[in-house]
Design an enzyme around this catalytic site. Structure first.
Site, PDB file in Angstrom:
ATOM      1  N   ARG A  76       0.795  -1.098  -0.024  1.00 54.77           N
ATOM      2  CA  ARG A  76       0.000   0.073   0.030  1.00 54.77           C
ATOM      3  C   ARG A  76       0.853   1.204  -0.020  1.00 54.77           C
ATOM      4  O   ARG A  76       0.319   2.387  -0.639  1.00 54.77           O
ATOM      5  CB  ARG A  76      -0.892  -0.044   1.168  1.00 54.77           C
ATOM      6  CG  ARG A  76      -2.081  -1.055   1.282  1.00 54.77           C
ATOM      7  CD  ARG A  76      -2.779  -0.971   2.311  1.00 54.77           C
ATOM      8  NE  ARG A  76      -3.730   0.033   2.026  1.00 54.77           N
ATOM      9  CZ  ARG A  76      -4.259   0.886   3.044  1.00 54.77           C
ATOM     10  NH1 ARG A  76      -4.224   0.533   4.389  1.00 54.77           N
ATOM     11  NH2 ARG A  76      -5.030   1.925   2.925  1.00 54.77           N
ATOM     12  N   GLN A 107      -9.655  10.628   6.954  1.00 50.96           N
ATOM     13  CA  GLN A 107      -9.314   9.304   7.215  1.00 50.96           C
ATOM     14  C   GLN A 107      -7.987   8.905   6.395  1.00 50.96           C
ATOM     15  O   GLN A 107      -7.680   7.817   6.892  1.00 50.96           O
ATOM     16  CB  GLN A 107     -10.513   8.816   7.395  1.00 50.96           C
ATOM     17  CG  GLN A 107     -11.701   9.193   8.084  1.00 50.96           C
ATOM     18  CD  GLN A 107     -13.022   8.758   7.765  1.00 50.96           C
ATOM     19  OE1 GLN A 107     -13.360   7.462   8.435  1.00 50.96           O
ATOM     20  NE2 GLN A 107     -13.593   9.384   7.130  1.00 50.96           N
ATOM     21  N   ASP A 110      -2.951   8.473   3.077  1.00 49.61           N
ATOM     22  CA  ASP A 110      -1.813   8.476   1.752  1.00 49.61           C
ATOM     23  C   ASP A 110      -1.090   9.958   1.712  1.00 49.61           C
ATOM     24  O   ASP A 110      -0.380  10.084   0.818  1.00 49.61           O
ATOM     25  CB  ASP A 110      -2.723   8.212   0.596  1.00 49.61           C
ATOM     26  CG  ASP A 110      -3.902   8.988   0.356  1.00 49.61           C
ATOM     27  OD1 ASP A 110      -3.879  10.289   0.640  1.00 49.61           O
ATOM     28  OD2 ASP A 110      -5.170   8.572  -0.029  1.00 49.61           O
ATOM     29  N   HIS A 125      -6.028   9.427  11.002  1.00 52.34           N
ATOM     30  CA  HIS A 125      -5.516   8.113  11.043  1.00 52.34           C
ATOM     31  C   HIS A 125      -4.202   7.983  10.573  1.00 52.34           C
ATOM     32  O   HIS A 125      -3.680   6.843  10.278  1.00 52.34           O
ATOM     33  CB  HIS A 125      -6.603   7.150  10.097  1.00 52.34           C
ATOM     34  CG  HIS A 125      -7.791   7.035  10.615  1.00 52.34           C
ATOM     35  ND1 HIS A 125      -8.838   6.417   9.708  1.00 52.34           N
ATOM     36  CD2 HIS A 125      -8.642   7.350  11.686  1.00 52.34           C
ATOM     37  CE1 HIS A 125     -10.008   6.505  10.340  1.00 52.34           C
ATOM     38  NE2 HIS A 125      -9.842   6.779  11.436  1.00 52.34           N
ATOM     39  N   CYS A 158      14.853  -0.533  21.138  1.00 56.57           N
ATOM     40  CA  CYS A 158      14.269  -1.888  22.073  1.00 56.57           C
ATOM     41  C   CYS A 158      14.172  -3.008  21.360  1.00 56.57           C
ATOM     42  O   CYS A 158      13.906  -4.207  22.088  1.00 56.57           O
ATOM     43  CB  CYS A 158      12.805  -1.310  22.553  1.00 56.57           C
ATOM     44  SG  CYS A 158      11.602  -1.281  21.306  1.00 56.57           S
ATOM     45  N   GLY A 195     -16.635  11.036  -0.002  1.00 56.31           N
ATOM     46  CA  GLY A 195     -15.958   9.639  -0.204  1.00 56.31           C
ATOM     47  C   GLY A 195     -15.729   8.922   1.229  1.00 56.31           C
ATOM     48  O   GLY A 195     -14.842   8.113   1.193  1.00 56.31           O
ATOM     49  N   SER A 197     -17.497   6.186   3.860  1.00 54.78           N
ATOM     50  CA  SER A 197     -18.582   5.215   4.224  1.00 54.78           C
ATOM     51  C   SER A 197     -19.438   5.515   5.401  1.00 54.78           C
ATOM     52  O   SER A 197     -20.643   5.110   5.681  1.00 54.78           O
ATOM     53  CB  SER A 197     -18.029   3.858   4.433  1.00 54.78           C
ATOM     54  OG  SER A 197     -17.171   3.727   5.572  1.00 54.78           O
ATOM     55  N   PRO A 222     -20.886   8.298  -4.409  1.00 58.75           N
ATOM     56  CA  PRO A 222     -21.752   7.755  -4.992  1.00 58.75           C
ATOM     57  C   PRO A 222     -22.903   6.739  -4.649  1.00 58.75           C
ATOM     58  O   PRO A 222     -23.675   6.415  -5.304  1.00 58.75           O
ATOM     59  CB  PRO A 222     -20.848   6.808  -6.243  1.00 58.75           C
ATOM     60  CG  PRO A 222     -19.377   7.137  -5.646  1.00 58.75           C
ATOM     61  CD  PRO A 222     -19.363   8.135  -4.489  1.00 58.75           C
ATOM     62  N   ALA A 239     -15.954  11.949  -6.615  1.00 56.44           N
ATOM     63  CA  ALA A 239     -15.612  13.320  -5.782  1.00 56.44           C
ATOM     64  C   ALA A 239     -14.934  14.076  -6.969  1.00 56.44           C
ATOM     65  O   ALA A 239     -15.046  15.491  -7.053  1.00 56.44           O
ATOM     66  CB  ALA A 239     -14.535  12.879  -4.670  1.00 56.44           C
TER      67      ALA A 239
HETATM   68  P1  NAD Z   1     -14.432   3.068   3.014  1.00 54.37           P
HETATM   69  O1  NAD Z   1     -13.423   2.277   2.038  1.00 54.37           O
HETATM   70  O2  NAD Z   1     -15.027   2.444   4.206  1.00 54.37           O
HETATM   71  O3  NAD Z   1     -15.421   3.758   1.959  1.00 54.37           O
HETATM   72  C1  NAD Z   1     -15.228   4.309   0.812  1.00 54.37           C
HETATM   73  C2  NAD Z   1     -16.354   5.510   0.403  1.00 54.37           C
HETATM   74  O4  NAD Z   1     -16.084   5.956  -0.728  1.00 54.37           O
HETATM   75  C3  NAD Z   1     -17.739   4.354   0.140  1.00 54.37           C
HETATM   76  O5  NAD Z   1     -18.788   4.949   0.759  1.00 54.37           O
HETATM   77  C4  NAD Z   1     -17.584   4.700  -1.475  1.00 54.37           C
HETATM   78  O6  NAD Z   1     -19.146   4.663  -2.015  1.00 54.37           O
HETATM   79  C5  NAD Z   1     -17.177   5.843  -1.474  1.00 54.37           C
HETATM   80  N1  NAD Z   1     -16.408   6.256  -2.830  1.00 54.37           N
HETATM   81  C6  NAD Z   1     -15.923   5.159  -3.428  1.00 54.37           C
HETATM   82  N2  NAD Z   1     -15.294   5.962  -4.733  1.00 54.37           N
HETATM   83  C7  NAD Z   1     -15.751   7.266  -4.661  1.00 54.37           C
HETATM   84  C8  NAD Z   1     -15.338   8.338  -5.671  1.00 54.37           C
HETATM   85  N3  NAD Z   1     -14.743   8.172  -6.643  1.00 54.37           N
HETATM   86  N4  NAD Z   1     -15.706   9.607  -5.081  1.00 54.37           N
HETATM   87  C9  NAD Z   1     -16.246   9.685  -3.870  1.00 54.37           C
HETATM   88  N5  NAD Z   1     -16.731   8.627  -3.166  1.00 54.37           N
HETATM   89  C10 NAD Z   1     -16.441   7.375  -3.570  1.00 54.37           C
HETATM   90  O7  NAD Z   1     -13.522   4.307   3.570  1.00 54.37           O
HETATM   91  P2  NAD Z   1     -13.594   5.229   4.729  1.00 54.37           P
HETATM   92  O8  NAD Z   1     -14.846   5.518   5.155  1.00 54.37           O
HETATM   93  O9  NAD Z   1     -12.407   6.165   4.410  1.00 54.37           O
HETATM   94  O10 NAD Z   1     -13.024   4.356   6.083  1.00 54.37           O
HETATM   95  C11 NAD Z   1     -12.239   3.161   6.024  1.00 54.37           C
HETATM   96  C12 NAD Z   1     -10.835   3.308   6.340  1.00 54.37           C
HETATM   97  O11 NAD Z   1      -9.888   3.073   5.387  1.00 54.37           O
HETATM   98  C13 NAD Z   1     -10.437   4.476   6.988  1.00 54.37           C
HETATM   99  O12 NAD Z   1      -9.844   4.256   8.315  1.00 54.37           O
HETATM  100  C14 NAD Z   1      -9.216   4.967   6.244  1.00 54.37           C
HETATM  101  O13 NAD Z   1      -8.178   5.417   7.046  1.00 54.37           O
HETATM  102  C15 NAD Z   1      -9.012   3.631   5.528  1.00 54.37           C
HETATM  103  N6  NAD Z   1      -8.321   3.696   3.984  1.00 54.37           N
HETATM  104  C16 NAD Z   1      -7.501   4.668   3.684  1.00 54.37           C
HETATM  105  C17 NAD Z   1      -7.051   4.937   2.368  1.00 54.37           C
HETATM  106  C18 NAD Z   1      -6.173   6.060   1.836  1.00 54.37           C
HETATM  107  O14 NAD Z   1      -5.441   6.656   2.605  1.00 54.37           O
HETATM  108  N7  NAD Z   1      -6.376   6.180   0.658  1.00 54.37           N
HETATM  109  C19 NAD Z   1      -7.558   3.804   1.368  1.00 54.37           C
HETATM  110  C20 NAD Z   1      -8.261   2.820   2.027  1.00 54.37           C
HETATM  111  C21 NAD Z   1      -8.790   2.756   3.341  1.00 54.37           C
END
Ligand code: NAD
Length: 255
Positions: A76, A107, A110, A125, A158, A195, A197, A222, A239
């Site tokens: 990742r 959250q 990256d 996070h 450590c 973006g 959930s 979406p 987004a």
């Molecule tokens: P999630 O994976 O639970 O949900 C992603 C959400 O994004 C969904 O509701 C989906 O419908 C929506 N989505 C998908 N494509 C989209 C787009 N192009 N434009 C707008 N919305 C879109 O993610 P979350 O709610 O951030 O929570 C999960 C955990 O995952 C968090 O703790 C986060 O730290 C971590 N995470 C981070 C990354 C990253 O840093 N890029 C990637 C994956 C997971």
């Protein structure tokens, strides 16, 4: 309930160029999906397709199998290092000029909001590009770490394994970041939830808190989420596209 961008604009108009306007943007993995970084709820690809991210991103998983979790994060980390901000990140950075104060509460781990030029980013996070000692919780530079035979890194002080400086499911969030995020949510005039959930706490509570304090809540996603129930405006779409259109519409208002 407003369900398109055009009907949203008049509600933002009073905040644009208002010297006391405060806007909070809560972002989740969906904002980086268009940069090629999969969300946790998307199917993962390649070698990692058979693993459930929700079961790898936990302290228990790391205690059970540190090598597996470390290698998943290395994959990742490489994905994020090679990724570029997409039009959604760029639009959020551009939105700063319309409001007296715009804070991004993310959250995502990256780092792409800062790469895109956003100046006030609260990382709830953590950040994937940093490592910390799994025992002492202090940051460690890779150049100072020792490598084990199985390719893991250990703390030079450590000897405990290093782990990414990210918050795993079941762990507490960095206190300063969380306190600031809650304060900003309580004081803002508008909160955009983009973006995410809306399932991961405590970030998921921020829109509700802002709503109770009188803020206008906008969701861009979406798919429906628990936040949809309290949103004053919902734009169903990706987004990148929605935010680029929003910035163009705000520019027209300002000219
Ligand atoms: P999630 O994976 O639970 O949900 C992603 C959400 O994004 C969904 O509701 C989906 O419908 C929506 N989505 C998908 N494509 C989209 C787009 N192009 N434009 C707008 N919305 C879109 O993610 P979350 O709610 O951030 O929570 C999960 C955990 O995952 C968090 O703790 C986060 O730290 C971590 N995470 C981070 C990354 C990253 O840093 N890029 C990637 C994956 C997971």
């Amino acid at each position: 309930m407003l369900t398109n961008l055009q009907s949203l604009i008049p509600h933002l108009r009073p905040l644009i160029s208002n010297p006391s306007s405060r806007v909070v943007i809560l972002t989740g993995a969906g904002v980086s999906e268009e940069s090629g970084i999969p969300t946790f709820r998307d199917a993962q690809t390649g070698l990692w397709a058979k693993y459930d991210p929700l079961e790898l991103a936990t302290p228990d998983a790391f205690a059970r199998n540190p090598k597996l979790v470390w290698e998943w994060y290395e994959w990742r980390r490489a994905l994020c290092r090679d990724a570029k901000p997409n039009p959604g990140h760029d639009a959020l950075a551009a939105m700063e000029k319309f409001f007296a104060r715009l804070v991004i509460v993310t959250q995502n781990i990256d780092g792409l909001h800062r790469v895109a030029g956003s100046r006030d980013v609260i990382e709830l996070h953590g950040n994937l590009q940093r490592d910390k000692c799994s025992r002492e919780n202090v940051m460690v530079e890779r150049a100072n770490a020792c490598t084990t035979n199985d390719g893991l890194l250990v703390c030079p002080q450590c000897g405990a394994y290093l782990r990414p400086d990210v918050v795993w499911f079941g762990e507490t969030l960095p206190r300063d970041a969380l306190e600031r995020a809650f304060r900003e949510a309580m004081l803002c005039d508008a909160l955009f939830s983009i973006g995410t959930s809306g399932l991961v706490e405590p970030a998921a509570s921020l829109p509700r808190l802002a709503k109770q304090a009188g803020a206008f809540i906008v969701e861009i996603n979406p798919a429906p989420t628990p936040i949809s129930e309290i949103a004053d405006a919902i734009v169903r779409g990706k987004a990148g596209q929605v935010l680029s259109e929003l910035v163009r519409a705000m520019e027209r208002l300002g000219s």
